[in-house]
Design a protein around this motif. Structure first.
Motif, PDB file in Angstrom:
ATOM      1  N   GLY A  74       0.789  -1.213   0.000  1.00 32.14           N
ATOM      2  CA  GLY A  74       0.000   0.000   0.000  1.00 32.14           C
ATOM      3  C   GLY A  74       0.827   1.272   0.000  1.00 32.14           C
ATOM      4  O   GLY A  74       0.262   2.371  -0.023  1.00 32.14           O
ATOM      5  N   TYR A  75       2.136   1.153  -0.021  1.00 29.73           N
ATOM      6  CA  TYR A  75       3.018   2.304   0.093  1.00 29.73           C
ATOM      7  C   TYR A  75       3.931   2.458  -1.116  1.00 29.73           C
ATOM      8  O   TYR A  75       4.488   1.473  -1.618  1.00 29.73           O
ATOM      9  CB  TYR A  75       3.892   2.189   1.337  1.00 29.73           C
ATOM     10  CG  TYR A  75       3.119   2.254   2.625  1.00 29.73           C
ATOM     11  CD1 TYR A  75       2.637   1.092   3.226  1.00 29.73           C
ATOM     12  CD2 TYR A  75       2.861   3.470   3.233  1.00 29.73           C
ATOM     13  CE1 TYR A  75       1.912   1.149   4.400  1.00 29.73           C
ATOM     14  CE2 TYR A  75       2.132   3.540   4.415  1.00 29.73           C
ATOM     15  CZ  TYR A  75       1.665   2.376   4.995  1.00 29.73           C
ATOM     16  OH  TYR A  75       0.952   2.440   6.161  1.00 29.73           O
ATOM     17  N   SER A 121       6.881   2.714  -7.433  1.00 33.31           N
ATOM     18  CA  SER A 121       5.439   2.671  -7.224  1.00 33.31           C
ATOM     19  C   SER A 121       5.027   1.442  -6.421  1.00 33.31           C
ATOM     20  O   SER A 121       5.819   0.526  -6.197  1.00 33.31           O
ATOM     21  CB  SER A 121       4.735   2.663  -8.576  1.00 33.31           C
ATOM     22  OG  SER A 121       5.102   1.492  -9.301  1.00 33.31           O
ATOM     23  N   ARG A 122       3.779   1.416  -6.037  1.00 37.55           N
ATOM     24  CA  ARG A 122       3.275   0.335  -5.198  1.00 37.55           C
ATOM     25  C   ARG A 122       3.434  -1.044  -5.857  1.00 37.55           C
ATOM     26  O   ARG A 122       3.778  -2.004  -5.207  1.00 37.55           O
ATOM     27  CB  ARG A 122       1.805   0.576  -4.852  1.00 37.55           C
ATOM     28  CG  ARG A 122       1.593   1.744  -3.907  1.00 37.55           C
ATOM     29  CD  ARG A 122       0.127   2.095  -3.759  1.00 37.55           C
ATOM     30  NE  ARG A 122      -0.070   3.107  -2.717  1.00 37.55           N
ATOM     31  CZ  ARG A 122       0.103   4.398  -2.892  1.00 37.55           C
ATOM     32  NH1 ARG A 122       0.464   4.859  -4.065  1.00 37.55           N
ATOM     33  NH2 ARG A 122      -0.087   5.237  -1.895  1.00 37.55           N
ATOM     34  N   SER A 162       2.208   7.006   1.884  1.00 31.31           N
ATOM     35  CA  SER A 162       0.860   6.496   1.664  1.00 31.31           C
ATOM     36  C   SER A 162       0.043   7.373   0.730  1.00 31.31           C
ATOM     37  O   SER A 162      -1.100   7.039   0.402  1.00 31.31           O
ATOM     38  CB  SER A 162       0.116   6.380   3.004  1.00 31.31           C
ATOM     39  OG  SER A 162       0.021   7.658   3.617  1.00 31.31           O
ATOM     40  N   SER A 163       0.600   8.479   0.270  1.00 32.96           N
ATOM     41  CA  SER A 163      -0.165   9.401  -0.569  1.00 32.96           C
ATOM     42  C   SER A 163      -0.320   8.819  -1.977  1.00 32.96           C
ATOM     43  O   SER A 163       0.418   7.923  -2.367  1.00 32.96           O
ATOM     44  CB  SER A 163       0.505  10.767  -0.612  1.00 32.96           C
ATOM     45  OG  SER A 163       1.824  10.669  -1.055  1.00 32.96           O
ATOM     46  N   PRO A 164      -1.271   9.336  -2.751  1.00 32.99           N
ATOM     47  CA  PRO A 164      -1.580   8.713  -4.039  1.00 32.99           C
ATOM     48  C   PRO A 164      -0.547   8.927  -5.132  1.00 32.99           C
ATOM     49  O   PRO A 164      -0.498   8.143  -6.082  1.00 32.99           O
ATOM     50  CB  PRO A 164      -2.919   9.360  -4.424  1.00 32.99           C
ATOM     51  CG  PRO A 164      -2.975  10.622  -3.653  1.00 32.99           C
ATOM     52  CD  PRO A 164      -2.248  10.355  -2.370  1.00 32.99           C
ATOM     53  N   ARG A 165       0.265   9.976  -5.024  1.00 31.40           N
ATOM     54  CA  ARG A 165       1.229  10.251  -6.092  1.00 31.40           C
ATOM     55  C   ARG A 165       2.654  10.160  -5.585  1.00 31.40           C
ATOM     56  O   ARG A 165       2.951  10.529  -4.459  1.00 31.40           O
ATOM     57  CB  ARG A 165       0.976  11.641  -6.671  1.00 31.40           C
ATOM     58  CG  ARG A 165      -0.295  11.742  -7.474  1.00 31.40           C
ATOM     59  CD  ARG A 165      -0.405  13.092  -8.181  1.00 31.40           C
ATOM     60  NE  ARG A 165      -1.596  13.169  -9.007  1.00 31.40           N
ATOM     61  CZ  ARG A 165      -2.780  13.522  -8.561  1.00 31.40           C
ATOM     62  NH1 ARG A 165      -2.936  13.815  -7.290  1.00 31.40           N
ATOM     63  NH2 ARG A 165      -3.807  13.572  -9.378  1.00 31.40           N
TER      64      ARG A 165
END
Length: 123
Positions: free
Chosen positions: A30-31, A51-52, A99-102
Motif C-alpha cells: 500500500g506504500y 510505485s506500489r 501512503s499518498s496517491p502520487r
C-alpha cells in the motif's frame, strides 16, 4: 509501519552495494517506497523511488543509470542496487514509505522512515 534498512558498508570507487529495507506492521504494497540519502553537513536528498506495484521506478539525475530500485511485495522488502559507486555517493541511506496517491521526491511527503545505513565510498 516499521522499516529496517541494511546492507551499507565501505566500498572502493567503482564498486557495488545492495541495500535492503524490510517493512513490518502494515500492508507493504500500500506504500510508495523510496531511498533518500544524507551526506554530512547536507540536507537529506531523494535518490530513488518506486510505485506500489513496482512498475514505475524513478531516480535522481545523480544516480540514474547507476542505481536500480526494486521491490518484492511478497517479502515486504525494497532494494537499492548501487553500481559504479563514487565518493560523492557517501552518505547515510534511508528507506521511506509514502501512503499518498502520487509519487514524490519531497522527504516531507513520506510517512515512515527506516533508521539509516551508512554507505562509504573510498577513492
Amino acid at each position: 509501519v516499521q522499516l529496517q534498512a541494511s546492507g551499507g558498508g565501505l566500498v572502493q570507487a567503482g564498486g557495488s552495494l545492495r541495500l535492503s529495507c524490510t517493512a513490518s506492521g502494515r500492508t507493504f504494497s500500500g506504500y510508495i517506497m523510496a531511498w533518500f540519502r544524507q551526506a554530512p553537513g547536507k540536507a537529506r536528498e531523494f535518490a530513488a523511488g518506486i510505485s506500489r506495484g513496482g512498475y514505475s521506478p524513478y531516480y535522481a539525475d545523480s544516480v540514474k543509470g547507476r542505481f536500480t530500485i526494486s521491490r518484492d511485495n511478497a517479502r515486504n522488502t525494497v532494494f537499492l542496487q548501487m553500481n559504479s559507486l563514487k565518493p560523492e555517493d557517501t552518505a547515510v541511506y534511508y528507506c521511506a514509505a509514502d501512503s499518498s496517491p502520487r509519487a514524490s521526491r519531497d522527504p516531507d511527503e513520506y510517512d515512515y522512515w527506516g533508521q539509516g545505513t551508512q554507505v562509504t565510498v573510498s577513492s
